[in-house]
Design a protein around this motif. Structure first.
Motif, PDB file in Angstrom:
ATOM      1  N   UNK A  23       0.795  -1.214   0.000  1.00  0.00           N
ATOM      2  CA  UNK A  23       0.000   0.000   0.000  1.00  0.00           C
ATOM      3  C   UNK A  23       0.830   1.266   0.000  1.00  0.00           C
ATOM      4  N   UNK A  24       2.151   1.159   0.284  1.00  0.00           N
ATOM      5  CA  UNK A  24       3.011   2.328   0.278  1.00  0.00           C
ATOM      6  C   UNK A  24       3.442   2.663  -1.139  1.00  0.00           C
ATOM      7  N   UNK A  25       3.828   3.924  -1.361  1.00  0.00           N
ATOM      8  CA  UNK A  25       4.265   4.320  -2.705  1.00  0.00           C
ATOM      9  C   UNK A  25       5.777   4.199  -2.841  1.00  0.00           C
ATOM     10  N   UNK A  26       6.291   4.692  -3.970  1.00  0.00           N
ATOM     11  CA  UNK A  26       7.711   4.557  -4.279  1.00  0.00           C
ATOM     12  C   UNK A  26       8.459   5.879  -4.123  1.00  0.00           C
ATOM     13  N   UNK A  27       8.044   6.678  -3.166  1.00  0.00           N
ATOM     14  CA  UNK A  27       8.680   7.989  -2.982  1.00  0.00           C
ATOM     15  C   UNK A  27      10.148   7.882  -2.595  1.00  0.00           C
ATOM     16  N   UNK A  28      10.564   6.729  -2.070  1.00  0.00           N
ATOM     17  CA  UNK A  28      11.937   6.589  -1.580  1.00  0.00           C
ATOM     18  C   UNK A  28      12.904   6.044  -2.629  1.00  0.00           C
ATOM     19  N   UNK A  29      12.450   5.924  -3.871  1.00  0.00           N
ATOM     20  CA  UNK A  29      13.349   5.477  -4.937  1.00  0.00           C
ATOM     21  C   UNK A  29      14.477   6.497  -5.087  1.00  0.00           C
ATOM     22  N   UNK A  30      15.718   6.015  -5.069  1.00  0.00           N
ATOM     23  CA  UNK A  30      16.874   6.900  -5.117  1.00  0.00           C
ATOM     24  C   UNK A  30      17.108   7.439  -6.525  1.00  0.00           C
ATOM     25  N   UNK A  31      17.737   8.605  -6.582  1.00  0.00           N
ATOM     26  CA  UNK A  31      18.081   9.205  -7.866  1.00  0.00           C
ATOM     27  C   UNK A  31      19.113   8.344  -8.591  1.00  0.00           C
ATOM     28  N   UNK A  32      18.950   8.198  -9.892  1.00  0.00           N
ATOM     29  CA  UNK A  32      19.881   7.432 -10.717  1.00  0.00           C
ATOM     30  C   UNK A  32      20.785   8.422 -11.450  1.00  0.00           C
ATOM     31  N   UNK A  33      22.080   8.369 -11.162  1.00  0.00           N
ATOM     32  CA  UNK A  33      23.042   9.261 -11.807  1.00  0.00           C
ATOM     33  C   UNK A  33      23.988   8.430 -12.667  1.00  0.00           C
ATOM     34  N   UNK A  64       9.867  22.622 -16.537  1.00  0.00           N
ATOM     35  CA  UNK A  64       9.445  21.466 -15.742  1.00  0.00           C
ATOM     36  C   UNK A  64      10.355  20.289 -16.068  1.00  0.00           C
ATOM     37  N   UNK A  65      10.947  19.699 -15.052  1.00  0.00           N
ATOM     38  CA  UNK A  65      11.856  18.582 -15.281  1.00  0.00           C
ATOM     39  C   UNK A  65      11.715  17.537 -14.190  1.00  0.00           C
ATOM     40  N   UNK A  66      12.199  16.335 -14.479  1.00  0.00           N
ATOM     41  CA  UNK A  66      12.226  15.240 -13.512  1.00  0.00           C
ATOM     42  C   UNK A  66      13.683  14.969 -13.153  1.00  0.00           C
ATOM     43  N   UNK A  67      13.982  15.014 -11.882  1.00  0.00           N
ATOM     44  CA  UNK A  67      15.365  14.858 -11.443  1.00  0.00           C
ATOM     45  C   UNK A  67      15.720  13.429 -11.049  1.00  0.00           C
ATOM     46  N   UNK A  68      14.802  12.486 -11.259  1.00  0.00           N
ATOM     47  CA  UNK A  68      15.083  11.104 -10.866  1.00  0.00           C
ATOM     48  C   UNK A  68      16.285  10.552 -11.612  1.00  0.00           C
ATOM     49  N   UNK A  69      16.426  10.935 -12.885  1.00  0.00           N
ATOM     50  CA  UNK A  69      17.515  10.433 -13.716  1.00  0.00           C
ATOM     51  C   UNK A  69      18.385  11.593 -14.202  1.00  0.00           C
ATOM     52  N   UNK A  70      19.692  11.467 -14.017  1.00  0.00           N
ATOM     53  CA  UNK A  70      20.651  12.432 -14.561  1.00  0.00           C
ATOM     54  C   UNK A  70      21.683  11.666 -15.383  1.00  0.00           C
ATOM     55  N   UNK A  71      21.968  12.182 -16.563  1.00  0.00           N
ATOM     56  CA  UNK A  71      22.969  11.566 -17.439  1.00  0.00           C
ATOM     57  C   UNK A  71      24.111  12.559 -17.625  1.00  0.00           C
ATOM     58  N   UNK A  72      25.272  12.224 -17.105  1.00  0.00           N
ATOM     59  CA  UNK A  72      26.440  13.089 -17.237  1.00  0.00           C
ATOM     60  C   UNK A  72      27.347  12.552 -18.347  1.00  0.00           C
TER      61      UNK A  72
END
Length: 215
Positions: A23-33, A64-72
């Motif tokens: 029942x919990x959501x996925x708010x704790x998914x870590x950022x992927x760099x 507007x952007x999503x910071x979950x994924x960053x590609x360097x």
């Protein structure tokens, strides 16, 4: 590059799902760099940059952007030129330059003291690097992994050149496949003994998290 990013996202969601309550959501998914070092220069129609960072944006509203994924993207050739023309003070003030200096050096011993002076963390980095390279088992596993990746690239290139032929894939010797598998397992075991993050082990070896846990 996109394959490994996607794989990391799946691994992170899988881990989060394993920790979460129903029942919990996925708010704790870590950022992927994702950090990618290129030995060639990209061409985007501008003057060129040694370091670019990409992320997901709304194509209708660029604010507007999503910071979950960053590609360097780090273009090594451009960094080599920048490092050559940088003063000691500039190298001290830009830690990324000291990292790129470490990665691109042909003789670490010649610049070891310079690196330590420019960036304090380099003492630990060099120490860990030497531990890794002096570990015969780890180096054998690393070599096996490199052979596995080279083999994959060769197969993909031939498929693109000749067209996909299922018969060719079936013709791969079982012994070769077994050897690649053993190399993956050997590297994973060695990395587990070093207490490395299981997601990192999965990314490097190509084994699933469940497979690594069972080793």
């Amino acid at each position: 590059m996109f394959y490994y990013i996607s794989k990391n996202v799946v691994n992170e969601v899988t881990l989060t799902a394993g920790r979460r309550q129903e029942g919990e959501n996925y708010n704790n998914v870590q950022k992927i760099i994702s950090i990618n070092l290129l030995d060639f220069n990209l061409k985007f129609g501008d003057k060129g940059k040694a370091h670019r960072c990409f992320k997901l944006i709304d194509t209708k509203d660029l604010n507007i952007s999503l910071d979950l994924i960053q590609i360097h993207i780090l273009e090594v050739k451009r960094f080599i030129e920048i490092i050559k023309n940088s003063t000691k003070e500039e190298l001290k003030n830009n830690r990324l330059l000291s990292w790129m200096k470490f990665f691109t050096s042909d003789n670490l011993e010649l610049i070891e003291e310079e690196l330590k002076e420019e960036n304090q963390i380099m003492s630990k980095v060099i120490e860990e690097y030497r531990k890794f390279t002096s570990d015969d088992k780890m180096m054998r596993a690393y070599a096996a992994r490199e052979a596995f990746l080279v083999g994959q690239k060769m197969m993909l290139r031939r498929e693109r050149e000749d067209g996909f032929d299922e018969g060719k894939l079936e013709g791969i010797k079982e012994g070769e496949i077994k050897g690649l598998r053993e190399g993956q397992i050997s590297m994973a075991k060695s990395m587990k003994t070093k207490n490395l993050d299981i997601n990192l082990i999965s990314e490097i070896t190509g084994l699933t998290i469940d497979e690594i846990k069972k080793l």
